[in-house]
Design a protein around this motif. Structure first.
Motif, PDB file in Angstrom:
ATOM      1  N   SER A 240       0.845  -1.196   0.000  1.00  0.00           N
ATOM      2  CA  SER A 240       0.000   0.000   0.000  1.00  0.00           C
ATOM      3  C   SER A 240       0.877   1.241   0.000  1.00  0.00           C
ATOM      4  CB  SER A 240      -0.938   0.024   1.205  1.00  0.00           C
ATOM      5  OG  SER A 240      -0.195  -0.019   2.409  1.00  0.00           O
ATOM      6  N   LEU A 241       0.367   2.309  -0.635  1.00  0.00           N
ATOM      7  CA  LEU A 241       1.072   3.590  -0.682  1.00  0.00           C
ATOM      8  C   LEU A 241       0.367   4.600   0.221  1.00  0.00           C
ATOM      9  CD1 LEU A 241       1.746   3.952  -4.515  1.00  0.00           C
ATOM     10  CD2 LEU A 241       3.359   3.239  -2.753  1.00  0.00           C
ATOM     11  N   GLY A 242       1.137   5.478   0.809  1.00  0.00           N
ATOM     12  CA  GLY A 242       0.557   6.562   1.590  1.00  0.00           C
ATOM     13  C   GLY A 242      -0.065   6.138   2.899  1.00  0.00           C
ATOM     14  N   THR A 243       0.268   4.948   3.430  1.00  0.00           N
ATOM     15  CA  THR A 243      -0.259   4.496   4.721  1.00  0.00           C
ATOM     16  C   THR A 243       0.895   4.143   5.648  1.00  0.00           C
ATOM     17  OG1 THR A 243      -0.423   2.211   3.955  1.00  0.00           O
ATOM     18  CG2 THR A 243      -2.379   3.606   3.683  1.00  0.00           C
ATOM     19  N   ASP A 244       0.589   4.003   6.929  1.00  0.00           N
ATOM     20  CA  ASP A 244       1.613   3.633   7.905  1.00  0.00           C
ATOM     21  C   ASP A 244       1.873   2.128   7.864  1.00  0.00           C
ATOM     22  OD1 ASP A 244       1.795   6.256   8.715  1.00  0.00           O
ATOM     23  OD2 ASP A 244       0.241   6.026  10.257  1.00  0.00           O
ATOM     24  N   ASP A 245       2.948   1.732   8.547  1.00  0.00           N
ATOM     25  CA  ASP A 245       3.288   0.309   8.684  1.00  0.00           C
ATOM     26  C   ASP A 245       3.376  -0.380   7.322  1.00  0.00           C
ATOM     27  OD1 ASP A 245       3.055   0.969  11.290  1.00  0.00           O
ATOM     28  OD2 ASP A 245       1.197  -0.118  11.659  1.00  0.00           O
ATOM     29  N   ARG A 246       4.068   0.266   6.370  1.00  0.00           N
ATOM     30  CA  ARG A 246       4.168  -0.315   5.035  1.00  0.00           C
ATOM     31  C   ARG A 246       5.310  -1.310   4.903  1.00  0.00           C
ATOM     32  NH1 ARG A 246       4.527   5.239   2.022  1.00  0.00           N
ATOM     33  NH2 ARG A 246       5.450   5.735   4.030  1.00  0.00           N
ATOM     34  N   LEU A 247       6.295  -1.251   5.813  1.00  0.00           N
ATOM     35  CA  LEU A 247       7.436  -2.151   5.766  1.00  0.00           C
ATOM     36  C   LEU A 247       7.642  -2.792   7.144  1.00  0.00           C
ATOM     37  CD1 LEU A 247      10.065   0.009   3.821  1.00  0.00           C
ATOM     38  CD2 LEU A 247       8.788  -1.935   2.931  1.00  0.00           C
ATOM     39  N   GLU A 248       7.987  -4.063   7.130  1.00  0.00           N
ATOM     40  CA  GLU A 248       8.320  -4.775   8.358  1.00  0.00           C
ATOM     41  C   GLU A 248       9.625  -5.530   8.161  1.00  0.00           C
ATOM     42  OE1 GLU A 248       5.273  -7.357   9.668  1.00  0.00           O
ATOM     43  OE2 GLU A 248       3.884  -5.748  10.221  1.00  0.00           O
ATOM     44  N   MET A 249      10.348  -5.702   9.279  1.00  0.00           N
ATOM     45  CA  MET A 249      11.615  -6.436   9.206  1.00  0.00           C
ATOM     46  C   MET A 249      11.612  -7.566  10.235  1.00  0.00           C
ATOM     47  SD  MET A 249      15.543  -5.047   9.501  1.00  0.00           S
ATOM     48  CE  MET A 249      16.902  -6.123   9.076  1.00  0.00           C
ATOM     49  N   GLU A 250      11.963  -8.753   9.784  1.00  0.00           N
ATOM     50  CA  GLU A 250      12.140  -9.904  10.657  1.00  0.00           C
ATOM     51  C   GLU A 250      13.630 -10.236  10.710  1.00  0.00           C
ATOM     52  OE1 GLU A 250       9.805 -13.135   9.337  1.00  0.00           O
ATOM     53  OE2 GLU A 250       7.888 -12.104   9.614  1.00  0.00           O
ATOM     54  N   LEU A 251      14.182 -10.276  11.904  1.00  0.00           N
ATOM     55  CA  LEU A 251      15.607 -10.523  12.065  1.00  0.00           C
ATOM     56  C   LEU A 251      15.908 -12.012  12.016  1.00  0.00           C
ATOM     57  CD1 LEU A 251      16.383  -7.954  14.873  1.00  0.00           C
ATOM     58  CD2 LEU A 251      16.894  -7.763  12.449  1.00  0.00           C
ATOM     59  N   ALA A 252      17.059 -12.343  11.492  1.00  0.00           N
ATOM     60  CA  ALA A 252      17.488 -13.745  11.430  1.00  0.00           C
ATOM     61  C   ALA A 252      17.740 -14.280  12.831  1.00  0.00           C
ATOM     62  CB  ALA A 252      18.739 -13.880  10.570  1.00  0.00           C
ATOM     63  N   ASP A 253      18.324 -13.477  13.692  1.00  0.00           N
ATOM     64  CA  ASP A 253      18.546 -13.857  15.084  1.00  0.00           C
ATOM     65  C   ASP A 253      17.360 -13.353  15.898  1.00  0.00           C
ATOM     66  OD1 ASP A 253      19.369 -14.391  17.645  1.00  0.00           O
ATOM     67  OD2 ASP A 253      21.369 -13.485  17.401  1.00  0.00           O
ATOM     68  N   ARG A 254      16.525 -14.268  16.359  1.00  0.00           N
ATOM     69  CA  ARG A 254      15.313 -13.875  17.065  1.00  0.00           C
ATOM     70  C   ARG A 254      15.596 -13.305  18.455  1.00  0.00           C
ATOM     71  NH1 ARG A 254      10.789 -18.534  15.652  1.00  0.00           N
ATOM     72  NH2 ARG A 254      10.883 -18.287  13.389  1.00  0.00           N
ATOM     73  N   ASN A 255      16.790 -13.464  18.922  1.00  0.00           N
ATOM     74  CA  ASN A 255      17.123 -12.927  20.244  1.00  0.00           C
ATOM     75  C   ASN A 255      17.545 -11.456  20.191  1.00  0.00           C
ATOM     76  OD1 ASN A 255      16.685 -15.393  21.640  1.00  0.00           O
ATOM     77  ND2 ASN A 255      18.702 -16.126  20.907  1.00  0.00           N
ATOM     78  N   VAL A 256      17.752 -10.953  19.002  1.00  0.00           N
ATOM     79  CA  VAL A 256      18.141  -9.546  18.848  1.00  0.00           C
ATOM     80  C   VAL A 256      16.900  -8.680  18.950  1.00  0.00           C
ATOM     81  CG1 VAL A 256      19.154  -7.829  17.322  1.00  0.00           C
ATOM     82  CG2 VAL A 256      20.139 -10.130  17.448  1.00  0.00           C
ATOM     83  N   VAL A 257      16.959  -7.638  19.794  1.00  0.00           N
ATOM     84  CA  VAL A 257      15.828  -6.731  19.980  1.00  0.00           C
ATOM     85  C   VAL A 257      16.097  -5.446  19.194  1.00  0.00           C
ATOM     86  CG1 VAL A 257      14.409  -5.460  21.622  1.00  0.00           C
ATOM     87  CG2 VAL A 257      15.424  -7.668  22.267  1.00  0.00           C
ATOM     88  N   PRO A 258      15.300  -5.182  18.162  1.00  0.00           N
ATOM     89  CA  PRO A 258      15.492  -3.921  17.410  1.00  0.00           C
ATOM     90  C   PRO A 258      15.184  -2.715  18.303  1.00  0.00           C
ATOM     91  CG  PRO A 258      14.084  -5.468  16.220  1.00  0.00           C
ATOM     92  CD  PRO A 258      14.200  -5.988  17.618  1.00  0.00           C
ATOM     93  N   LYS A 259      15.801  -1.609  17.987  1.00  0.00           N
ATOM     94  CA  LYS A 259      15.581  -0.377  18.734  1.00  0.00           C
ATOM     95  C   LYS A 259      15.031   0.697  17.800  1.00  0.00           C
ATOM     96  CE  LYS A 259      19.313  -1.283  22.019  1.00  0.00           C
ATOM     97  NZ  LYS A 259      20.595  -0.774  22.583  1.00  0.00           N
ATOM     98  N   VAL A 260      14.093   1.489  18.331  1.00  0.00           N
ATOM     99  CA  VAL A 260      13.510   2.576  17.536  1.00  0.00           C
ATOM    100  C   VAL A 260      14.606   3.558  17.125  1.00  0.00           C
ATOM    101  CG1 VAL A 260      11.911   4.528  17.565  1.00  0.00           C
ATOM    102  CG2 VAL A 260      11.260   2.353  18.624  1.00  0.00           C
TER     103      VAL A 260
END
Length: 315
Positions: free
Chosen positions: A223-243
């Motif tokens: 979708s264009l022009g909306t929020d939450d258009r991209l998501e990322m899944e990390l290979a290492d599930r123990n890694v916590v992404p930071k804003v």
């Protein structure tokens, strides 16, 4: 007294028309003596007026006549002047209309230049941005413009560029903007190319996140022009992404379809999946996909045409 016994004559009595018409003819003319008297009086007044110098005895009479006749002359002049000046007024109005048309045309041209100035400035800024990207990535870029957006009924997020195979483009080439990754070319014609945007739900881009450059996959939501258009899944599930962490492409073999090191966006939100004991990062893309204009296609150095080289030079 002797009586006239002659028979009456049939001849009409002779009329002396000259004597009888002179009074009628001269009825509207002044007598010669009056004319002579007026001429002599005028001459006498001129002599007296001239002889009087600065204090002429005629001055009081002149002032009285001026006070009486002056307003009448002014009134007559006010009435007659518009009629007398009418031809000049017509010419003047025609000239003014021509001037107004010329000024309107000049104003329209200035407004167009002013309106276009912002667009030209934006195009120059985008070109300078692409030159900076080429220098940062170390790749040559072929500038192209977005000329169409894919129809909604196609259920895919695509754009069309104004360059194609004639410019050396082919499928699986990386497309970037000054702000980051746009997508990849999926098909070409002689003069156009179709680009699949990274926000499309069929798009999957390998990415690296943060200073540790942890690997993951960035997927679109279609979708264009909306929020939450991209998501990322990390290979290492123990890694916590930071804003706020930045994500860049990790690259493909041979740089196709994606070259390495292109900014994708930053982490906007982080969700924890209790069932899968993993974390999901919502990515805010760097590119505004609803306002795409000038983009760059990563091409081999030395590609013919107008290309931005890896050092930022434009040839």
């Amino acid at each position: 007294m002797a009586l006239d016994t002659r028979p009456p004559s049939n001849k009409a009595p002779v009329r002396r028309t000259g004597a009888s018409r002179e009074p009628e003819r001269d009825a509207g003319r002044p007598a010669r003596s009056l004319v002579v008297a007026l001429v002599l009086a005028s001459a006498a007044l001129m002599v007296v007026d001239k002889a009087g110098g600065d204090s002429s005895p005629v001055d009081p009479v002149r002032r009285v006549v001026g006070e009486v006749v002056g307003p009448v002359q002014a009134g007559v002049s006010a009435v007659v002047r518009p009629v007398v000046d009418l031809p000049g007024a017509v010419r003047t109005n025609a000239s003014l209309r021509g001037d107004v048309k010329q000024l309107e045309a000049e104003n329209a041209d200035l407004r167009n230049q002013l309106a276009k100035a912002g667009y030209d400035d934006q195009r120059l800024a985008e070109l300078e941005g692409l030159r900076a990207v080429a220098g940062d990535l170390g790749y040559a870029l072929l500038p192209a413009r977005v000329i169409a957006i894919g129809p909604a009924q196609s259920f895919s997020s695509t754009v069309t560029l104004d360059a194609g195979s004639d410019a050396g483009l082919h499928p699986d080439m990386t497309v970037v903007a000054a702000e980051g990754l746009v997508g990849r070319i999926t098909s070409v014609t002689a003069h156009t190319a179709t680009v699949l945007l990274i926000v499309d739900d069929t798009s999957s881009v390998g990415g690296r996140i943060g200073e540790n450059m942890e690997l993951g996959f960035v997927r679109g939501h279609g979708s264009l022009g909306t929020d939450d258009r991209l998501e990322m899944e990390l290979a290492d599930r123990n890694v916590v992404p930071k804003v706020g962490q930045q994500i860049v492409t990790w690259g493909s073999e041979g740089g196709s379809p994606y070259v390495a090191g292109v900014p994708i966006g930053t982490v906007g939100k982080v969700y924890e999946s209790l069932r899968e004991t993993s974390y999901r990062a919502v990515i805010t893309p760097g590119v505004d996909f609803t306002a795409l204009d000038l983009v760059g296609v990563v091409v081999p150095s030395g590609t013919r045409g107008r290309v931005i080289e890896a050092d930022g030079s434009l040839r």
